[in-house]
Enzyme design. Structure first.
Site, PDB file in Angstrom:
ATOM      1  N   ARG A 150       0.835  -1.220   0.000  1.00  0.00           N
ATOM      2  CA  ARG A 150       0.000   0.000   0.000  1.00  0.00           C
ATOM      3  C   ARG A 150       0.865   1.263   0.000  1.00  0.00           C
ATOM      4  NH1 ARG A 150      -2.679  -3.669  -0.858  1.00  0.00           N
ATOM      5  NH2 ARG A 150      -4.685  -4.234   0.047  1.00  0.00           N
ATOM      6  N   TYR A 181      -5.024 -16.989  -2.029  1.00  0.00           N
ATOM      7  CA  TYR A 181      -5.836 -16.426  -0.951  1.00  0.00           C
ATOM      8  C   TYR A 181      -7.225 -17.038  -0.862  1.00  0.00           C
ATOM      9  CZ  TYR A 181      -3.124 -12.754   1.256  1.00  0.00           C
ATOM     10  OH  TYR A 181      -2.225 -12.077   2.010  1.00  0.00           O
ATOM     11  N   SER A 218     -11.157  -0.964   3.197  1.00  0.00           N
ATOM     12  CA  SER A 218     -10.364  -1.139   4.435  1.00  0.00           C
ATOM     13  C   SER A 218      -9.945   0.227   4.956  1.00  0.00           C
ATOM     14  CB  SER A 218      -9.099  -1.942   4.151  1.00  0.00           C
ATOM     15  OG  SER A 218      -9.449  -3.159   3.558  1.00  0.00           O
ATOM     16  N   GLU A 314      -5.295   3.400   6.075  1.00  0.00           N
ATOM     17  CA  GLU A 314      -4.990   3.253   4.650  1.00  0.00           C
ATOM     18  C   GLU A 314      -5.621   4.438   3.908  1.00  0.00           C
ATOM     19  OE1 GLU A 314      -5.767  -0.700   2.965  1.00  0.00           O
ATOM     20  OE2 GLU A 314      -6.567   0.303   1.184  1.00  0.00           O
TER      21      GLU A 314
HETATM   22  C1  LIG Z   1     -15.605  -0.666  -1.198  1.00  0.00           C
HETATM   23  C2  LIG Z   1     -14.127  -0.393  -1.385  1.00  0.00           C
HETATM   24  C3  LIG Z   1     -13.250  -1.459  -1.499  1.00  0.00           C
HETATM   25  C4  LIG Z   1     -11.879  -1.220  -1.684  1.00  0.00           C
HETATM   26  N1  LIG Z   1     -11.045  -2.301  -1.801  1.00  0.00           N
HETATM   27  C5  LIG Z   1      -9.722  -2.106  -2.010  1.00  0.00           C
HETATM   28  C6  LIG Z   1      -8.845  -3.221  -2.172  1.00  0.00           C
HETATM   29  O1  LIG Z   1      -9.256  -4.386  -2.162  1.00  0.00           O
HETATM   30  N2  LIG Z   1      -7.527  -2.969  -2.357  1.00  0.00           N
HETATM   31  C7  LIG Z   1      -7.037  -1.692  -2.418  1.00  0.00           C
HETATM   32  O2  LIG Z   1      -5.818  -1.540  -2.601  1.00  0.00           O
HETATM   33  N3  LIG Z   1      -7.838  -0.616  -2.266  1.00  0.00           N
HETATM   34  C8  LIG Z   1      -9.164  -0.801  -2.065  1.00  0.00           C
HETATM   35  N4  LIG Z   1     -10.000   0.286  -1.907  1.00  0.00           N
HETATM   36  C9  LIG Z   1      -9.434   1.652  -1.942  1.00  0.00           C
HETATM   37  C10 LIG Z   1      -9.552   2.356  -3.318  1.00  0.00           C
HETATM   38  O3  LIG Z   1     -10.397   1.642  -4.170  1.00  0.00           O
HETATM   39  C11 LIG Z   1      -8.180   2.503  -3.967  1.00  0.00           C
HETATM   40  O4  LIG Z   1      -7.300   3.218  -3.141  1.00  0.00           O
HETATM   41  C12 LIG Z   1      -8.265   3.196  -5.331  1.00  0.00           C
HETATM   42  O5  LIG Z   1      -7.026   3.129  -5.995  1.00  0.00           O
HETATM   43  C13 LIG Z   1      -8.692   4.666  -5.194  1.00  0.00           C
HETATM   44  O6  LIG Z   1      -8.940   5.173  -6.473  1.00  0.00           O
HETATM   45  P1  LIG Z   1      -9.586   6.599  -6.667  1.00  0.00           P
HETATM   46  O7  LIG Z   1      -9.552   6.920  -8.123  1.00  0.00           O
HETATM   47  O8  LIG Z   1     -10.924   6.637  -6.032  1.00  0.00           O
HETATM   48  O9  LIG Z   1      -8.565   7.517  -5.884  1.00  0.00           O
HETATM   49  P2  LIG Z   1      -8.846   8.727  -4.863  1.00  0.00           P
HETATM   50  O10 LIG Z   1      -9.532   8.195  -3.658  1.00  0.00           O
HETATM   51  O11 LIG Z   1      -9.507   9.851  -5.588  1.00  0.00           O
HETATM   52  O12 LIG Z   1      -7.385   9.123  -4.483  1.00  0.00           O
HETATM   53  C14 LIG Z   1      -6.578   8.254  -3.710  1.00  0.00           C
HETATM   54  C15 LIG Z   1      -5.156   8.807  -3.660  1.00  0.00           C
HETATM   55  O13 LIG Z   1      -4.570   8.740  -4.943  1.00  0.00           O
HETATM   56  C16 LIG Z   1      -4.198  10.038  -5.410  1.00  0.00           C
HETATM   57  N5  LIG Z   1      -4.534  10.076  -6.837  1.00  0.00           N
HETATM   58  C17 LIG Z   1      -5.718   9.772  -7.422  1.00  0.00           C
HETATM   59  N6  LIG Z   1      -5.626   9.897  -8.763  1.00  0.00           N
HETATM   60  C18 LIG Z   1      -4.354  10.290  -9.024  1.00  0.00           C
HETATM   61  C19 LIG Z   1      -3.633  10.614 -10.208  1.00  0.00           C
HETATM   62  N7  LIG Z   1      -4.186  10.541 -11.420  1.00  0.00           N
HETATM   63  N8  LIG Z   1      -2.345  11.014 -10.091  1.00  0.00           N
HETATM   64  C20 LIG Z   1      -1.741  11.082  -8.880  1.00  0.00           C
HETATM   65  N9  LIG Z   1      -2.361  10.805  -7.715  1.00  0.00           N
HETATM   66  C21 LIG Z   1      -3.654  10.407  -7.794  1.00  0.00           C
HETATM   67  C22 LIG Z   1      -5.011  11.022  -4.590  1.00  0.00           C
HETATM   68  O14 LIG Z   1      -4.332  12.257  -4.453  1.00  0.00           O
HETATM   69  C23 LIG Z   1      -5.110  10.289  -3.260  1.00  0.00           C
HETATM   70  O15 LIG Z   1      -3.963  10.488  -2.495  1.00  0.00           O
HETATM   71  C24 LIG Z   1     -11.380   0.095  -1.733  1.00  0.00           C
HETATM   72  C25 LIG Z   1     -12.284   1.183  -1.636  1.00  0.00           C
HETATM   73  C26 LIG Z   1     -13.636   0.941  -1.474  1.00  0.00           C
HETATM   74  C27 LIG Z   1     -14.577   2.112  -1.402  1.00  0.00           C
END
Ligand SMILES: Cc1cc2nc3c(=O)[nH]c(=O)nc-3n(C[C@H](O)[C@H](O)[C@H](O)COP(=O)(O)OP(=O)(O)OC[C@H]3O[C@@H](n4cnc5c(N)ncnc54)[C@H](O)[C@@H]3O)c2cc1C
Length: 340
Positions: A150, A181, A218, A314
């Site tokens: 992460r 897993y 998470s 996280e």
């Molecule tokens: C129901 C649920 C289940 C999930 N399960 C998992 C899982 O199994 N495994 C896992 O790893 N995560 C999981 N997540 C977390 C999430 O899905 C991930 O972190 C995902 O990558 C976030 O994507 P986002 O586009 O919504 O990013 P955001 O939430 O908008 O941003 C997250 C971070 O990334 C940065 N960011 C976003 N886009 C960019 C870009 N283009 N350039 C640079 N920085 C950027 C942002 O500044 C921020 O710091 C889960 C979330 C939910 C709601």
């Protein structure tokens, strides 16, 4: 005012959205800004973000072949899950264990998304973006990204300045399933499509859908502890699920610790520890970011009292104009006695 969508379902507004590169000319790097994808990993503590929200617009989807790999170039604004599904339909496998992770392709490298024994970094060839402070474009090869559990360079040296616009993946032509897993271990001789469908099914039954119950998956990372502390914990709790790491440390399931600390279903105002998934904090409707933060501090405190382990979020905490140090904030809530 524009509303900022986020999977916690918090009501958050901002005055300025910058779609990159279309609005690049009005972006002002001297003013506060925040890079956002789909908002699936963000906890907005305040109802207004007082700066520029920058989001990548690139929707590239293209591929070529080398002898051993499919080389896939993806734009940052593509939806992650739909992209995984599209690749599998085209016969390019490897990402099936990462199905149904919400969010965008551009956010995937940031926390090196992972699930069911697979991490994004295993397939990453390079990450391209622009440094929003200097205006310089840059491509980082996988080894330059410092991927870890992460974690990546995008949360450290390049935090809050490097807008990822494209990622390049190398998917091996000789595909090998990863069944290490849980529920995947039961599958015999599965196809990538079988794994994709099983992962989707399991996730849909295990995790609350953010559209119905706001959450960010998470909330805490699984802690990695040293072997001495682990041996001590095992004396009182021999069943503690654990994943030995290559460096001798041991990864523990944070959800198990929260559950054993008796916190499932605990709530603070409209924020709640999910009834079935202790690792997921949910917005029961109308919660504020502060309420979720307060509940998180309580969870961290109780787990620390029971196990001497400090859980690290996280989820990224966002304040009025910038990211907040989530651990420091939770620690200060605990130390000032505000958490009971
Ligand atoms: C129901 C649920 C289940 C999930 N399960 C998992 C899982 O199994 N495994 C896992 O790893 N995560 C999981 N997540 C977390 C999430 O899905 C991930 O972190 C995902 O990558 C976030 O994507 P986002 O586009 O919504 O990013 P955001 O939430 O908008 O941003 C997250 C971070 O990334 C940065 N960011 C976003 N886009 C960019 C870009 N283009 N350039 C640079 N920085 C950027 C942002 O500044 C921020 O710091 C889960 C979330 C939910 C709601």
């Amino acid at each position: 005012m524009f509303s900022v969508s986020n999977s916690f379902g918090l009501s958050v507004n901002t005055r300025q959205f910058i779609h990159w590169p279309d609005h690049a000319d009005v972006f002002d790097p001297s003013q506060p800004f925040l890079i956002v994808g789909a908002g699936s990993n963000l906890l907005f503590i305040d109802p207004e973000y007082q700066g520029q929200i920058v989001t990548a617009s690139d929707q590239t989807f293209s591929y070529s072949e080398s002898d051993a790999h499919y080389i896939v170039t993806l734009g940052a604004s593509l939806n992650w899950h739909h992209t995984v599904e599209r690749l599998i339909k085209l016969g390019m496998f490897g990402l099936e264990n990462l199905a149904l992770i919400p969010g965008t392709v551009g956010a995937a490298p940031v926390q090196n998304i992972g699930a069911y024994g697979v991490e994004f970094s295993q397939f990453c060839s390079s990450v391209t973006g622009i440094d929003l402070i200097t205006g310089q474009s840059q491509t980082l090869l996988r080894t330059d990204c410092h991927f870890d559990y992460r974690d990546s360079i995008f949360k450290h040296q390049l935090n809050d300045r490097f807008l990822i616009t494209q990622v390049k993946l190398a998917l091996p032509k000789h595909w090998q399933p990863n069944l290490s897993y849980g529920p995947l271990q039961k599958l015999s001789n599965p196809s990538a499509k079988n794994i994709f469908e099983t992962v989707c099914q399991v996730r849909q039954t295990k995790l609350p859908d953010p559209k119905q119950l706001g959450n960010a998956g998470s909330f805490f990372k699984n802690p990695v502890i040293d072997s001495q502390l682990f041996a001590k914990l095992q004396l009182t709790d021999p069943d503690i699920p654990n994943y030995p790491q290559a460096n001798g440390q041991v990864k523990i399931a944070a959800g198990y610790l929260i559950e054993r600390a008796g916190l499932k279903g605990t709530s603070y105002k409209q924020a709640k520890v999910h009834q079935n998934q202790a690792l997921v904090l949910v917005n029961q409707g109308g919660a504020s970011g502060e309420q979720i933060c307060y509940l998180a501090a309580k969870v961290r405190q109780k787990v620390f009292e029971a196990y001497q382990i400090r859980l690290s979020p996280e989820v990224r905490f966002i304040g009025k104009t910038s990211e907040i140090d989530s651990e420091a904030l939770l620690e200060s809530l605990m130390s000032t006695g505000q958490v009971k």
